[in-house]
Scaffold this motif. Structure first.
Motif, mmCIF file in Angstrom:
data_model
loop_
_atom_site.group_PDB
_atom_site.id
_atom_site.type_symbol
_atom_site.label_atom_id
_atom_site.label_comp_id
_atom_site.label_asym_id
_atom_site.label_seq_id
_atom_site.Cartn_x
_atom_site.Cartn_y
_atom_site.Cartn_z
ATOM 1 N N ASN A 180 5.360 4.006 0.473
ATOM 2 C CA ASN A 180 4.666 4.131 1.741
ATOM 3 C C ASN A 180 5.231 3.167 2.788
ATOM 4 O O ASN A 180 5.483 3.530 3.922
ATOM 5 C CB ASN A 180 3.171 3.809 1.548
ATOM 6 C CG ASN A 180 2.317 5.036 1.755
ATOM 7 O OD1 ASN A 180 2.743 6.142 1.504
ATOM 8 N ND2 ASN A 180 1.109 4.812 2.234
ATOM 9 N N ARG A 208 4.002 3.673 -5.386
ATOM 10 C CA ARG A 208 3.325 4.419 -4.331
ATOM 11 C C ARG A 208 3.235 3.580 -3.055
ATOM 12 O O ARG A 208 3.580 4.021 -1.971
ATOM 13 C CB ARG A 208 1.922 4.808 -4.820
ATOM 14 C CG ARG A 208 1.278 5.922 -4.028
ATOM 15 C CD ARG A 208 0.031 6.441 -4.729
ATOM 16 N NE ARG A 208 -1.004 5.420 -4.822
ATOM 17 C CZ ARG A 208 -1.569 5.009 -5.957
ATOM 18 N NH1 ARG A 208 -1.195 5.514 -7.114
ATOM 19 N NH2 ARG A 208 -2.515 4.096 -5.943
ATOM 20 N N HIS A 209 2.805 2.344 -3.195
ATOM 21 C CA HIS A 209 2.655 1.486 -2.016
ATOM 22 C C HIS A 209 4.005 1.083 -1.437
ATOM 23 O O HIS A 209 4.172 0.980 -0.229
ATOM 24 C CB HIS A 209 1.816 0.262 -2.367
ATOM 25 C CG HIS A 209 0.362 0.588 -2.492
ATOM 26 N ND1 HIS A 209 -0.441 0.758 -1.386
ATOM 27 C CD2 HIS A 209 -0.417 0.813 -3.566
ATOM 28 C CE1 HIS A 209 -1.667 1.059 -1.799
ATOM 29 N NE2 HIS A 209 -1.677 1.103 -3.107
HETATM 30 C C1 LIG Z 1 0.400 6.210 2.377
HETATM 31 O O1 LIG Z 1 0.431 6.592 3.703
HETATM 32 C C2 LIG Z 1 -0.328 7.755 3.974
HETATM 33 C C3 LIG Z 1 -0.077 8.162 5.400
HETATM 34 O O2 LIG Z 1 0.052 7.081 6.236
HETATM 35 C C4 LIG Z 1 -1.781 7.480 3.686
HETATM 36 O O3 LIG Z 1 -2.554 8.617 3.942
HETATM 37 C C5 LIG Z 1 -1.918 7.086 2.245
HETATM 38 O O4 LIG Z 1 -3.228 6.745 1.951
HETATM 39 C C6 LIG Z 1 -1.014 5.926 1.933
HETATM 40 N N1 LIG Z 1 -1.043 5.685 0.522
HETATM 41 C C7 LIG Z 1 -1.191 4.486 0.025
HETATM 42 C C8 LIG Z 1 -1.121 4.402 -1.457
HETATM 43 O O5 LIG Z 1 -1.366 3.502 0.719
#
Ligand SMILES: *[C@@H]1O[C@H](CO)[C@@H](O)[C@H](O)[C@H]1NC(C)=O
Ligand SMILES: *[C@@H]1O[C@H](CO)[C@@H](O)[C@H](O)[C@H]1NC(C)=O
Ligand SMILES: *[C@@H]1O[C@H](CO)[C@@H](O)[C@H](O)[C@H]1NC(C)=O
Ligand SMILES: *[C@@H]1O[C@H](CO)[C@@H](O)[C@H](O)[C@H]1NC(C)=O
Ligand SMILES: *[C@@H]1O[C@H](CO)[C@@H](O)[C@H](O)[C@H]1NC(C)=O
Length: 663
Positions: A159, A155-156
């Motif tokens: 992102n 997930r990270h």
């Molecule tokens: C990934 O990015 C989104 C949008 O920038 C954010 O809302 C989300 O919390 C992020 N997820 C993680 C796991 O950091």
């Protein structure tokens, strides 16, 4: 081109039209980048590319244009860099792209120089960089297992990689958009991590997360030191030699993502050097045997500023014995010898890429690879892979001298334009010239002394030890442990004595008993853990023991760090005490001095030989760790360096008995 000023003056009705013109970004033509079994194909043409790694956070932005120009002048078509996740995502969702981490600015410097860019996005990069580029905060996200088919990690990672790709797309930097990025990479060196192939099976499920990105950038993606990446990812080789590398698929070209023209340095060890003749030999052999993209890792290594060096014990310098040295100066003869090599290989480009190839044995360890194309072009590489003996070979009824361990390049199958063992360039020895720095204020120095042991309220109290990294979360190199205990009668260090023993898996420790420094111990590059045994005097009644645990590259620190005493605006902080001369042999001391800028434009180094171990800042910017730790006299040094035969970092070492890094 019309001048906007003149048009606007001529008629005000022209203004709306004119504004429209100015608002349109200059659109470079999109390039079509694909590949076949032989090479990359850019706009329908096969290409042979010389690429050079320059890692943007390892130099300052003011150095970038010159570094890139020197790479271009040295024959580079392409610059390669990693993207350093932990430098950019400093907390989950909190991003940093300023100063040395201004990735877009770096990409544009490369674009402005007319060079391609190979972007290796990570998330893991290794690179002798702190924690291999993975943010330490991710270590504390529950359930995370790095670099595997693991949900929190994926997930990270997704992102971050998405963030970077989107950022580059927004700037139209991919070749498919008219930019200069022709290749991208996900992950790094899976080939050598068994963990990646563990319980979750092959890591392909993890790749799938970022594979979608690859598809919409319109450029090919690579995976280095990998032999079974899923289509359409291109497997590539990382090594000192890659002529034997086979891409494991008849449809994929042969790329070399990391040719190591030197090696990194470790505090407490001598310094390795890779001879230019051997680097040139390896590169020539690679192209002789069908390679088509070759990247020097690194072409400019630079500096591990602040606490960015990887662990354990990687030096602040990331000079790497690279063709451009840490200070941004061309290293001669290496830089120039490789430039001649690149020029010679480029003369052969078309025939190499479009011709057919024939192998000829010219002797037991002598051989030729000959390429012939349809227009009659003929290129030959003559190689003598004997590590000891020079040889004379006959090729097409002519005789050629081939020094041991060398390759000759014949762009017309007749005339030798380059032999890897014959260095034509001059040698340049760069020397440090002492320069006395002038104090710009009457009080030359200020100092601040750390208290022994915990300086404020302790962060927590518990029985027993804690893990250093888990506790500091990489916010500092330092962690204090204190304890006190009572003894009924005193023990001197003689007679019936008390002994302090420390068995540590950390990198180093300073020990203090009742506020006095009693000893220190460190690990080293080959064994980072250490054992310390010290006879100690204990007094009757209460005794206080304080241990300062230290890391040297990852892997609640000091009071001075807490107050950011290194920042220029803290210059007048009351904690600083003015001194006419700095005190000597004082552990736990911060030193500050204001000096005028030395004259001239030459690079400047600061001689740290008289210091202990610590961190240095210049104008509030973290320069890095200093530690003039010396290597032993018998640490594999040689007085002369034989380029012949396979290189390893154990070969051609210098500086035994000297500090690994003095400047
Ligand atoms: C990934 O990015 C989104 C949008 O920038 C954010 O809302 C989300 O919390 C992020 N997820 C993680 C796991 O950091
Ligand atoms: C890009 O090049 C490849 C092969 O060189 C070709 O098959 C493809 O049609 C080209 N794509 C575009 C959009 O021109
Ligand atoms: C190589 O190509 C040339 C020119 O196209 C041709 O004459 C020759 O027969 C080819 N040789 C081989 C071994 O395929
Ligand atoms: C450090 O923290 C991680 C993640 O919370 C945990 O899995 C690990 O066991 C801890 N290690 C030690 C030595 O305490
Ligand atoms: C590193 O430390 C180990 C264990 O203390 C020691 O045996 C070895 O000689 C050291 N190596 C160097 C290069 O100092």
């Amino acid at each position: 081109m019309a001048t906007p000023g003149a048009a606007a003056a001529a008629s005000s009705s022209a203004l709306p039209f004119l504004l429209l013109l100015l608002l349109l970004p200059p659109l470079a033509a999109a390039a079509n980048v694909t590949y076949d079994h032989r090479s990359l194909i850019i706009d329908g043409r096969r290409r042979l590319l010389i690429s050079t790694s320059i890692h943007y956070p390892r130099s300052v932005p003011a150095m970038w244009p010159k570094l890139v120009d020197d790479a271009k002048d040295g024959g580079a078509d392409c610059i390669e860099t990693y993207v350093f996740w932990n430098g950019h995502e400093i907390a989950p969702g909190k991003y940093y792209f300023e100063d040395r981490f201004d990735l877009v600015r770096f990409a544009k410097v490369v674009n402005d120089a007319g060079l391609y860019l190979m972007l290796r996005i990570g998330p893991f990069v290794a690179a002798e960089w702190n924690f291999g580029g993975v943010p330490v905060w991710l270590h504390h996200v529950p359930g995370t297992v790095f670099r595997t088919n693991n949900e929190p990690f994926k997930r990270h990672m997704k992102n971050f990689t998405t963030y970077i790709v989107d950022m580059m797309k927004k700037e139209r930097l991919f070749a498919s958009q008219g930019g200069n990025i022709i290749l991208a990479q996900i992950e790094n060196e899976y080939g050598d991590t068994e963990a990646a192939y563990g319980a979750g099976g092959k890591p392909y499920a993890m790749w799938a997360a970022s594979m979608a990105l690859a598809q919409n950038t319109g450029v090919p993606w690579i995976m280095c030191q990998q032999y079974d990446a899923p289509d359409p990812v291109i497997n590539t080789c990382n090594s000192f030699y890659c002529d034997q590398f086979q891409p494991n698929s008849p449809t994929k070209p042969k790329f070399w993502t990391e040719n190591w023209p030197g090696w990194f340095q470790t505090f407490g060890e001598s310094n390795p050097h890779r001879p230019p003749e051997d680097v040139a030999f390896a590169v020539a052999r690679f192209f002789e045997k069908g390679g088509s993209v070759q990247n020097y890792y690194v072409y400019h290594g630079g500096t591990n500023f602040g606490r960015t060096s990887g662990g354990p014990f990687i030096t602040t310098s990331y000079d790497y014995d690279a063709p451009i040295d840490e200070y941004g100066l061309r290293r001669l003869p290496k830089w120039a010898h490789l430039r001649e090599l690149h020029r010679s290989i480029k003369l052969c480009e078309h025939t190499l890429l479009y011709g057919n190839t024939t192998f000829l044995s010219l002797g037991p360890k002598q051989e030729a690879d000959v390429y012939i194309d349809q227009s009659g072009g003929c290129v030959a590489f003559l190689a003598n892979v004997d590590p000891d003996k020079d040889s004379v070979v006959t090729f097409r009824n002519r005789q050629y001298d081939l020094p041991a361990w060398s390759v000759s390049i014949l762009p017309d199958c007749k005339n030798v334009v380059f032999n890897s063992a014959k260095v034509q360039s001059q040698t340049l020895v760069v020397d440090m010239v002492p320069e006395r720095m002038q104090a710009s204020k009457p009080d030359r120095w200020s100092i601040f002394r750390e208290k022994t042991g915990i300086w404020g309220k302790s962060d927590f109290i518990q029985n027993g030890f804690v893990d250093h990294i888990n506790t500091t979360k990489d916010s500092t190199d330092y962690l204090w442990y204190t304890t006190s205990f009572s003894v009924e009668k005193s023990y001197s260090s003689k007679g019936s004595h008390a002994v302090l023993s420390i068995d540590s898996k950390g990198h180093g420790v300073l020990a203090f008993l009742n506020n006095e420094f009693i000893g220190s111990a460190y690990g080293n590059g080959s064994k980072s853990s250490f054992f310390l045994e010290l006879p100690v005097n204990l007094r009757t009644g209460n005794n206080e023991l304080a241990l300062l645990s230290m890391t040297v590259g990852l892997q609640i620190g000091l009071e001075g760090e807490y107050y950011s005493l290194f920042k220029p605006e803290q210059g007048n902080n009351q904690r600083w005490t003015p001194q006419s001369e700095p005190p000597k042999n004082q552990p736990l001391t911060w030193y500050k001095v204001s000096v005028d800028v030395p004259e001239g434009d030459d690079p400047v180094g600061i001689d740290m030989q008289s210091m202990g171990k610590g961190l240095a800042w210049l104008n509030g910017n973290p320069i890095g760790r200093y530690w003039p730790r010396t290597s032993s006299m018998d640490n594999r040094c040689t007085s002369s360096c034989n380029y012949r035969g396979k290189f390893s970092p154990d070969k051609c070492r210098t500086g035994c008995g000297q500090p690994t890094q003095r400047w």
